[in-house]
Design a protein around this motif. Structure first.
Motif, PDB file in Angstrom:
ATOM      1  N   PRO A   1       0.817  -1.240   0.000  1.00 23.23           N
ATOM      2  CA  PRO A   1       0.000   0.000   0.000  1.00 23.23           C
ATOM      3  C   PRO A   1       0.840   1.274   0.000  1.00 23.23           C
ATOM      4  O   PRO A   1       0.506   2.236  -0.702  1.00 23.23           O
ATOM      5  N   GLN A   2       1.898   1.291   0.782  1.00 19.10           N
ATOM      6  CA  GLN A   2       2.690   2.509   0.829  1.00 19.10           C
ATOM      7  C   GLN A   2       3.337   2.812  -0.510  1.00 19.10           C
ATOM      8  O   GLN A   2       3.362   3.965  -0.959  1.00 19.10           O
ATOM      9  N   ARG A   3       3.864   1.783  -1.169  1.00 20.89           N
ATOM     10  CA  ARG A   3       4.484   1.994  -2.474  1.00 20.89           C
ATOM     11  C   ARG A   3       3.434   2.381  -3.512  1.00 20.89           C
ATOM     12  O   ARG A   3       3.692   3.232  -4.368  1.00 20.89           O
ATOM     13  N   GLU A   4       2.238   1.751  -3.406  1.00 24.23           N
ATOM     14  CA  GLU A   4       1.169   2.080  -4.347  1.00 24.23           C
ATOM     15  C   GLU A   4       0.742   3.536  -4.192  1.00 24.23           C
ATOM     16  O   GLU A   4       0.557   4.265  -5.185  1.00 24.23           O
ATOM     17  N   LYS A   5       0.624   3.980  -2.954  1.00 25.91           N
ATOM     18  CA  LYS A   5       0.222   5.351  -2.695  1.00 25.91           C
ATOM     19  C   LYS A   5       1.288   6.332  -3.181  1.00 25.91           C
ATOM     20  O   LYS A   5       0.984   7.366  -3.780  1.00 25.91           O
ATOM     21  N   TYR A   6       2.551   5.998  -2.912  1.00 25.60           N
ATOM     22  CA  TYR A   6       3.649   6.876  -3.327  1.00 25.60           C
ATOM     23  C   TYR A   6       3.737   6.954  -4.843  1.00 25.60           C
ATOM     24  O   TYR A   6       3.950   8.030  -5.421  1.00 25.60           O
ATOM     25  N   LEU A   7       3.501   5.827  -5.524  1.00 27.35           N
ATOM     26  CA  LEU A   7       3.554   5.813  -6.985  1.00 27.35           C
ATOM     27  C   LEU A   7       2.448   6.686  -7.566  1.00 27.35           C
ATOM     28  O   LEU A   7       2.685   7.465  -8.509  1.00 27.35           O
ATOM     29  N   LYS A   8       1.218   6.582  -7.030  1.00 24.82           N
ATOM     30  CA  LYS A   8       0.110   7.400  -7.523  1.00 24.82           C
ATOM     31  C   LYS A   8       0.395   8.889  -7.298  1.00 24.82           C
ATOM     32  O   LYS A   8       0.085   9.721  -8.153  1.00 24.82           O
ATOM     33  N   THR A   9       0.971   9.201  -6.150  1.00 22.38           N
ATOM     34  CA  THR A   9       1.269  10.607  -5.864  1.00 22.38           C
ATOM     35  C   THR A   9       2.246  11.188  -6.884  1.00 22.38           C
ATOM     36  O   THR A   9       2.052  12.301  -7.397  1.00 22.38           O
ATOM     37  N   VAL A  10       3.291  10.434  -7.203  1.00 21.87           N
ATOM     38  CA  VAL A  10       4.290  10.918  -8.151  1.00 21.87           C
ATOM     39  C   VAL A  10       3.678  11.065  -9.536  1.00 21.87           C
ATOM     40  O   VAL A  10       3.913  12.063 -10.242  1.00 21.87           O
ATOM     41  N   ILE A  11       2.851  10.107  -9.932  1.00 20.08           N
ATOM     42  CA  ILE A  11       2.261  10.151 -11.272  1.00 20.08           C
ATOM     43  C   ILE A  11       1.258  11.303 -11.369  1.00 20.08           C
ATOM     44  O   ILE A  11       1.217  12.025 -12.376  1.00 20.08           O
ATOM     45  N   GLU A  12       0.420  11.478 -10.348  1.00 17.17           N
ATOM     46  CA  GLU A  12      -0.578  12.544 -10.387  1.00 17.17           C
ATOM     47  C   GLU A  12       0.083  13.923 -10.417  1.00 17.17           C
ATOM     48  O   GLU A  12      -0.382  14.826 -11.104  1.00 17.17           O
ATOM     49  N   ARG A  13       1.140  14.090  -9.697  1.00 13.07           N
ATOM     50  CA  ARG A  13       1.832  15.382  -9.716  1.00 13.07           C
ATOM     51  C   ARG A  13       2.373  15.667 -11.104  1.00 13.07           C
ATOM     52  O   ARG A  13       2.354  16.808 -11.578  1.00 13.07           O
ATOM     53  N   GLN A  14       2.810  14.647 -11.760  1.00 14.56           N
ATOM     54  CA  GLN A  14       3.331  14.854 -13.116  1.00 14.56           C
ATOM     55  C   GLN A  14       2.201  15.262 -14.050  1.00 14.56           C
ATOM     56  O   GLN A  14       2.362  16.154 -14.898  1.00 14.56           O
ATOM     57  N   GLN A  15       1.047  14.600 -13.898  1.00 16.26           N
ATOM     58  CA  GLN A  15      -0.087  14.930 -14.764  1.00 16.26           C
ATOM     59  C   GLN A  15      -0.598  16.353 -14.489  1.00 16.26           C
ATOM     60  O   GLN A  15      -0.931  17.086 -15.423  1.00 16.26           O
ATOM     61  N   LEU A  16      -0.643  16.723 -13.221  1.00 15.90           N
ATOM     62  CA  LEU A  16      -1.083  18.072 -12.895  1.00 15.90           C
ATOM     63  C   LEU A  16      -0.115  19.101 -13.442  1.00 15.90           C
ATOM     64  O   LEU A  16      -0.502  20.182 -13.882  1.00 15.90           O
ATOM     65  N   ALA A  17       1.153  18.774 -13.405  1.00 17.61           N
ATOM     66  CA  ALA A  17       2.145  19.708 -13.940  1.00 17.61           C
ATOM     67  C   ALA A  17       1.960  19.883 -15.438  1.00 17.61           C
ATOM     68  O   ALA A  17       2.113  20.986 -15.978  1.00 17.61           O
ATOM     69  N   LYS A  18       1.635  18.792 -16.139  1.00 10.68           N
ATOM     70  CA  LYS A  18       1.425  18.899 -17.574  1.00 10.68           C
ATOM     71  C   LYS A  18       0.181  19.726 -17.878  1.00 10.68           C
ATOM     72  O   LYS A  18       0.167  20.533 -18.820  1.00 10.68           O
ATOM     73  N   VAL A  19      -0.894  19.528 -17.085  1.00  6.54           N
ATOM     74  CA  VAL A  19      -2.108  20.290 -17.316  1.00  6.54           C
ATOM     75  C   VAL A  19      -1.856  21.781 -17.067  1.00  6.54           C
ATOM     76  O   VAL A  19      -2.332  22.650 -17.797  1.00  6.54           O
ATOM     77  N   ALA A  20      -1.097  22.053 -16.048  1.00  8.68           N
ATOM     78  CA  ALA A  20      -0.824  23.452 -15.718  1.00  8.68           C
ATOM     79  C   ALA A  20      -0.018  24.129 -16.814  1.00  8.68           C
ATOM     80  O   ALA A  20      -0.182  25.330 -17.067  1.00  8.68           O
ATOM     81  N   THR A  21       0.866  23.373 -17.463  1.00  6.80           N
ATOM     82  CA  THR A  21       1.662  23.968 -18.531  1.00  6.80           C
ATOM     83  C   THR A  21       0.872  24.072 -19.819  1.00  6.80           C
ATOM     84  O   THR A  21       1.224  24.863 -20.694  1.00  6.80           O
TER      85      THR A  21
END
Length: 1416
Positions: free
Chosen positions: A1396-1416
């Motif tokens: 669970p911890q790795r799954e949560k950490y992986l989703k966090t990293v991926i979502e931040r990347q997607q949000l960064a792309k949307v913001a740009t």
């Protein structure tokens, strides 16, 4: 025209010039002219006719009365013109005349002083016959100011003028004696004070400008005073504004230079008076204590709050003392009482101070001043002298100070060498002295013309260079087996060798021969540079032996200094054969020694209680004979020069014929002289020389042997007086041993001479002594030996007679060893004699109860088991070799009084000699190996590490190695006669392997004998014939040990299954004879040293070249000698490739050589593991890797691959992996990184994906080793990953060593990820590194540790790229990696689902990347 005198002409030439001048009647260059005094003017013309007629005026011909007109000023010149180089093109005389000034510019006229106005007073009548004598005490000290030096006459005249002025009632311009002068104030104020003070003007007593000096009348001072008063009155009548206005008018009208001059004159006078006023508080007027001194109270308080007084001085100055009217306290500080010694409780060290006896004075010691240890240097309250102060005094102009300082330094050095300062001083005193140039200070002091300074310098140099204890122990071991041979005293020149390696490039550039280059290099070096590495060589470079010869021959110092000089010369002769050559070549040195100190005839009546002669010149000296003996030990040519060129044969006969008690010398000196004479003769006989006088002196020698039983009888209960007599008797037996060895070579040389054709090179002539000439000595020496051995039960007598006993037994051994080579030997009679010797002498001695304690003391007296007993002293320096015997050796040490090695080595030597003649006697000595003390000793030395080879240890280790060799020889003879006698075979075999790596230079023959007859003898490896191979196979099958579970790596060229470990051991055991031949071939490079060592140990004296052993820097064979064939082969191939030759294939004999080498290492690691435990594991693996670096396909050969794989599995055991260290310097490797790069390049070229080769490449990539090795493989040699196909099941190292701890190097992690993503690293190609890379990348991308922002960004970026991978298999491995698993086919386990911890950490990293792309 008459010539002028020139420099260099004598008085006769000047007289001749005078006669020529008078004969020519020429006019003089200067004439006397009477002229009127123009200074008088018209008023004085009337007196010139009467009074002025007698005045003389001198003028010069051709010179004008007026000075010449000078040029307005010099022309400007460049500031750097004077520093340029100019070449004189003109004549020096012309240049001098050009720059010479006209004489009239200096002397225009010579006119008498005008004394017409001087007052002449007649002397006052006293009524005495003669005038009263004037005494200086009549002059008062307060008459004149004390700011400058005034003569007594001037003081007297000043007092007279002062008295006259007081009588006339007029004001005197001289300063009063009862008070200080008041500073005058000028009417014109300075620039700093713009206002005029009326009160200050009223106090003006004297003008600074108008002095009246220009007036010639007697009332000039009164006139000046009158003018000054008028000026002051006018100033008082003016207002302040008028004064300022008048001053401005004057300054505007007058020349500015004149105004500046007037101001400076006033300022100078004011500053001088202020200066004198400021200086007055520093002194006290003794004659007028009531006179007060004007001072500034503020300055007194700030600068000197407490004034010193006369009462503080221990000695009160008196009025009558010269120059003591003013007491200067700063110059009288030394007469005051010393301050109390400061008690420092800090950890900071204090400067060491020494007494005149060389003792260290504690810093808190309170010592009386009458001892002469307090002086006026730094820390005057502390007693003693520092080294710096003693150095300073040694260059003093006073002879006593130079002598005393050198003597004190000598005492300090002597005590320092004995270790008295080691525990109380920080650092080494000797090192500090030598670094400060102490050696050259002594060298300069020896050149002093004063005899006392020379004596002190010689004594100090003796303390520095000579160790009397070293000489004592070397003389003691002279009677031991091979005791006449000694190592040179050459320092270990590691730093100098490094410098030589740096100069190798110059050797390649300059095409000079090695000998010329060596000579040029020695000439180029400065004396201090040479002395820094080698003090003796540095002194020889300064020709100090020439100075010693001069002192002996011309200065003729007292007896004590002569003895010290001989000790120094003996120490220099022990340095090397080259030093002996320089001493022999020194002009008149040896002639002076022989003529002055070894005369054939002398007359000197000596009483028994006489302390000795005051001068040794013209008297025989034992120290001189010892010096020549050490010189002779340098080589047979040096001995021949001494015997023939310097006529030492006649001296030998002179001092041998007469008994010591009959020599007109002191009893002890006569004994020492006789002993040294026999030792010198023994050295010469060791070369086969001086044997012609043996036949002439045969009756004398027989008489000495016949007197030995009475000497033994007299020694019972009488220890001290008999020591010198026993040493003399031992020297006689040593001489006879060498004569016997020389006689044993006569038959061999005669046979060679008869069989050699006439046209061949000349052969060595037979010596003038035959075997028949020495056979009569045997019964006499036997009787002496028997009597000595009977004293074993009397401890004191046994200890006293031990040197004589040892050398007598060695004589018997030499006799029977030489007897075996005689063609006239009667074997039957010889065997009967040997049996009688064994049954009547040796066996009773060996079975004695006291001998058992001798065997038990082997371990406690061993230098191998107790390396500290021969370690260098704390004050030892590298540039001065010492045996570290200062203070003596303990009784239970190898050279000590209770040492068993001398007697036991001699007994074993005799046993080995007689068993060569009568082999049936070997079994009678088998009980020796059963001694418990011997077994414990052998077990201990086989486990002890090899002691370091130093000058203080090699001379002792050599004698102990002789004992070990004879023990092995006895066991070898026992096994040869009885093959079933293998009880101690394994232990002695381990000893032989260990001894082989410890033998020192000069013992090459012993090493060759051990290899050829013992080390590779199957009889001493009973495991091979008693089921050892089968036991190894059974252990592998049953998995008894953990190291046998792993299968060896396979070969790409193998056509069958690799043989088992037992089969390899059995094959290697059967190939022991071939293995021995392989190792014996590697003694070819030391053939010359082997031949010389062979003739020494075979005691063929006629072929011996020198008694000085080779320089012992290290053992003969390296500690890793077992790998020697493989190393030599690698070096050969590497050198060939360096020259541009490509080695494609290797001959079969070289393949066999490598195979035999690997077989021997495999045998040792299996059955004798202790023999290789001193070699680091990294060094073993590096040497084993030479198999892959030698040629291209050597490792693919079947036997080579099998033994290499077996050794690889053996070295990969956990116990070896724990000790594996690659970050420390390895013997034989300059850089492991470079070595590994060569291995990688070789792997890329010729490996063919061989798993064994790949295992060696993977070994250094463990996590704990340098990251550079892994970066080199994944960066520069990434193509090697395609061939590193080592199966996980065949890889002998656990993968945990590669994956733990997680990698933290970001650059390496990026390389891991790049090779995985690009496909350069695949699981099917390189399974081992695939697991390693996946493990580290997974740990990195899911790590939650706090790191730098750059690292965190790289980590998240790598995780995103992993999530976006197209390769689903690699993506799953990187994201779902769990842990290492040896049971898994891939080598690791995977998670079914992400935690669970790795799954949560992986989703966090991926979502931040997607949000960064949307913001740009």
């Amino acid at each position: 025209m008459l010539s002028r005198p020139k420099p260099g002409e004598s008085e006769e030439d000047l007289l001749e010039f005078q006669n020529q001048f008078l004969a020519a009647r020429a006019s003089a260059a200067a004439t006397v002219v009477r002229k009127a005094d123009k200074r008088k003017g018209a008023a004085g013309e009337g007196r010139e006719g009467a009074a002025g007629e007698g005045r003389d005026v001198v003028s010069f011909q051709d010179f004008s009365d007026m000075p010449p007109i000078l040029t307005p000023g010099p022309t400007k010149k460049s500031k750097v013109a004077g520093t340029r180089v100019h070449f004189a093109k003109e004549d020096p005389e012309d240049i001098f005349e050009k720059h010479d000034q006209h004489i009239t510019a200096v002397i225009s006229k010579i006119i008498e002083r005008d004394t017409s106005t001087s007052t002449i007073t007649a002397p006052v009548p006293t009524g005495e016959a003669f005038p009263r004598v004037f005494h200086r005490s009549e002059i008062s000290s307060g008459v004149m100011p004390k700011s400058e030096k005034i003569s007594i006459f001037a003081q007297k005249m000043a007092a007279k003028r002062a008295a006259e002025s007081e009588k006339s009632g007029e004001a005197s311009t001289a300063p009063t004696q009862h008070g200080p002068c008041v500073n005058p104030v000028n009417a014109i104020s300075s620039d700093e004070n713009k206002t005029f003070q009326t009160t200050g003007a009223a106090r003006v007593e004297k003008s600074c400008l108008v002095t009246g000096e220009g007036l010639r009348s007697s009332t000039s001072h009164e006139e000046a005073e009158r003018i000054h008063k008028e000026n002051v009155e006018k100033l008082k009548a003016l207002s302040q504004e008028e004064i300022i206005q008048e001053r401005d008018r004057l300054t505007s009208q007058l020349d500015p230079k004149l105004v500046a001059f007037l101001r400076s004159k006033r300022e100078n006078r004011t500053s001088q008076e202020n200066k004198s006023t400021a200086e007055e508080p520093k002194t006290v007027q003794m004659e007028h204590p009531h006179c007060s001194t004007v001072t500034n109270s503020s300055e007194k308080t700030s600068e000197n709050p407490v004034l010193p007084s006369v009462d503080s001085l221990p000695v009160k100055p008196q009025k009558e003392w010269i120059h003591m009217d003013n007491v200067e306290f700063e110059k009288l500080e030394w007469v005051k009482d010393l301050p109390q010694t400061r008690q420092t409780k800090t950890k900071k060290g204090m400067q060491a101070r020494f007494s005149l006896k060389g003792d260290l004075i504690p810093p808190d010691a309170d010592m009386p001043t009458h001892l002469g240890l307090h002086h006026h240097g730094e820390e005057a309250e502390r007693a003693g002298y520092s080294l710096q102060e003693l150095f300073h005094l040694s260059r003093s102009q006073f002879i006593q100070q130079r002598t005393l300082s050198l003597q004190v330094l000598g005492r300090i050095v002597k005590k320092a060498k004995q270790g008295e300062f080691a525990s109380v001083l920080k650092g080494s005193v000797l090192r500090l002295l030598l670094d400060a140039g102490f050696l050259f200070l002594l060298r300069f002091s020896i050149d002093d013309p004063i005899d006392n300074v020379i004596s002190a310098s010689i004594g100090t140099l003796h303390s520095l260079l000579v160790s009397l204890e070293d000489e004592e122990y070397l003389d003691k071991t002279f009677s031991w087996y091979q005791g006449t041979k000694a190592f040179p005293f050459i320092p270990n020149q590691e730093e100098e060798e490094k410098q030589d390696e740096e100069d190798e490039l110059e050797k390649c550039i300059n095409k000079t021969t090695g000998k010329d280059k060596q000579k040029d290099k020695e000439d180029k070096r400065d004396d201090p540079d040479v002395a820094r590495y080698d003090a003796i060589k540095g002194l020889l470079k300064t020709k100090f032996h020439h100075r010693l010869r001069y002192i002996l021959e011309v200065v003729r110092p007292p007896a004590s200094v002569v003895l010290q000089i001989f000790d120094i010369l003996t120490r220099v002769a022990r340095h090397s054969a080259a030093a002996c050559g320089q001493l022999l070549d020194c002009p008149r040195l040896i002639e002076t020694v022989v003529r002055e100190f070894l005369p054939v005839q002398w007359s000197m009546g000596m009483e028994t209680d006489d302390p000795g002669p005051s001068s040794l010149h013209g008297v025989p000296c034992a120290a001189a004979m010892k010096f020549l003996r050490v010189l002779a030990s340098s080589g047979r040519h040096a001995a021949a020069r001494l015997l023939n060129t310097f006529d030492m044969k006649s001296r030998l006969g002179r001092f041998v014929v007469q008994e010591p008690r009959d020599l007109p010398l002191l009893k002890e000196e006569a004994e020492r002289l006789s002993t040294e004479t026999f030792r010198l003769w023994a050295i010469a006989a060791g070369y086969g020389q001086a044997c012609d006088i043996y036949r002439d002196l045969y009756p004398v020698l027989v008489g000495i042997l016949q007197s030995l039983p009475s000497l033994i009888t007299s020694s019972i209960g009488n220890t001290t007086p008999g020591i010198l007599s026993v040493q003399r008797a031992a020297a006689v037996i040593t001489l006879l041993s060498h004569v016997t060895q020389t006689a044993g070579c006569t038959a061999e040389l005669e046979a060679q001479l008869r069989s050699t054709p006439m046209d061949t090179e000349p052969q060595i002539p037979p010596p003038p002594v035959s075997w028949a000439d020495i056979t009569g000595l045997l019964p006499l020496v036997k009787e002496c030996t028997r009597r000595c051995l009977q004293e074993i039960s009397h401890t004191n007598t046994w200890d006293l007679l031990l040197p004589l006993t040892t050398t007598s037994i060695n004589f018997l051994a030499s006799y029977y060893k030489a007897a075996c080579r005689q063609p006239s030997l009667n074997t039957v009679l010889c065997n009967e004699e040997v049996e009688k010797l064994t049954n009547r002498m040796l066996l009773p001695f060996l079975h004695h109860a006291a001998v058992l304690s001798i065997w038990d003391s082997l371990r406690s007296c061993s230098a191998v088991c107790n390396p500290l007993s021969c370690s260098p002293l704390p004050e030892s320096v590298n540039s001065i070799v010492t045996l570290s015997c200062a203070g003596g050796k303990p009784s239970l040490s190898l050279p000590g009084k209770k040492s068993p090695y001398s007697i036991l080595t001699a007994v074993l030597n005799l046993i080995c000699s007689i068993t060569n003649i009568h082999k049936g006697l070997v079994s009678k000595f088998s009980f020796i190996l059963e001694y418990k003390g011997l077994q414990n000793y052998l077990l201990k030395i086989s486990e002890c590490p090899t002691p370091p080879v130093t000058p203080s240890s090699c001379w002792l280790l050599r004698h102990e190695y002789h004992f070990q060799y004879f023990v092995l020889s006895l066991l070898y003879k026992l096994v040869a006669m009885n093959p079933d006698h293998t009880q101690h075979a394994s232990l002695c075999h381990s000893v032989s392997i260990t001894l082989l790596s410890r033998l020192l230079p000069g013992s090459e023959h012993l090493a060759h004998k051990i290899i050829s007859s013992f080390t590779f003898n199957p009889a001493f490896m009973p495991e091979g014939s008693s089921g050892g191979p089968q036991a190894a196979d059974l252990s592998d099958i049953l998995h008894i040990t953990s190291e046998t579970k792993q299968a060896p790596p396979s070969s790409v060229a193998a056509t069958s299954v690799s043989p088992s470990r037992g089969a390899l051991l059995e094959e290697a055991f059967n190939d022991l004879p071939s293995i021995r031949s392989c190792y014996l071939t590697h003694f070819i490079h030391m053939e010359q040293a082997l031949n010389h060592s062979k003739v020494v140990y075979q005691e063929r004296t006629c072929f011996v070249k020198t008694s000085m052993l080779p320089d012992a820097k290290s053992p003969i064979l390296p500690s890793d000698w077992s790998f020697l064939p493989l190393i030599n082969l690698y070096n050969k191939v590497t050198n060939a490739e360096t020259k541009g030759n490509i080695v494609h294939t290797l001959p079969p004999d070289l393949v066999n050589t490598v195979t035999r080498n690997l077989q021997w290492i495999f045998l040792l690691e299996t059955w004798r593991p202790c023999s290789l435990q001193s070699i680091p594991t990294a060094a073993k693996l590096a040497r084993l890797a030479c198999v892959f670096l030698t040629g291209s396909d050597l490792f693919l050969e079947g036997p080579v691959h099998s033994y290499t794989a077996a050794l690889t599995v053996f070295y990969c055991q956990p116990k070896f992996m724990e000790s594996l260290k690659l970050d420390v310097p390895l013997p034989g490797l300059a850089s492991f990184y470079d070595f590994y790069m060569d291995l990688l390049e070789q792997f890329e070229g010729v490996s063919f994906g061989d798993p064994l080769f790949g295992t060696f490449v993977l070994l250094p990539l463990q996590r704990r080793f340098s990251v550079q090795l892994r970066q080199a493989l994944f960066g520069e040699h990434v193509s090697s990953l395609r061939s590193l196909s080592v199966p996980l099941k065949e890889f002998p190292i656990h993968l945990t060593l590669y994956t733990f701890p997680p990698e933290d190097n970001v650059n390496l992690l990026r390389l891991y990820f790049r090779t995985l993503v690009t496909g350069a690293l695949r699981q099917t190609w390189c399974p081992v590194l695939y697991v390693v890379a996946v493990s580290h990348v997974n740990s990195f991308i899911f790590s939650r540790e706090r790191v730098a922002e750059e690292v965190d960004a790289a980590r998240k970026n790598m995780l995103r790229k992993t999530y976006l991978l197209v390769d689903e298999g690699l993506k799953k491995h990187l994201l779902y990696y769990k842990q290492i698993s040896s049971s898994s086919p891939g080598g690791f386990e995977l998670y079914d689902t992400l935690p669970p911890q790795r799954e949560k950490y992986l989703k966090t990293v991926i979502e931040r990347q997607q949000l960064a792309k949307v913001a740009t």
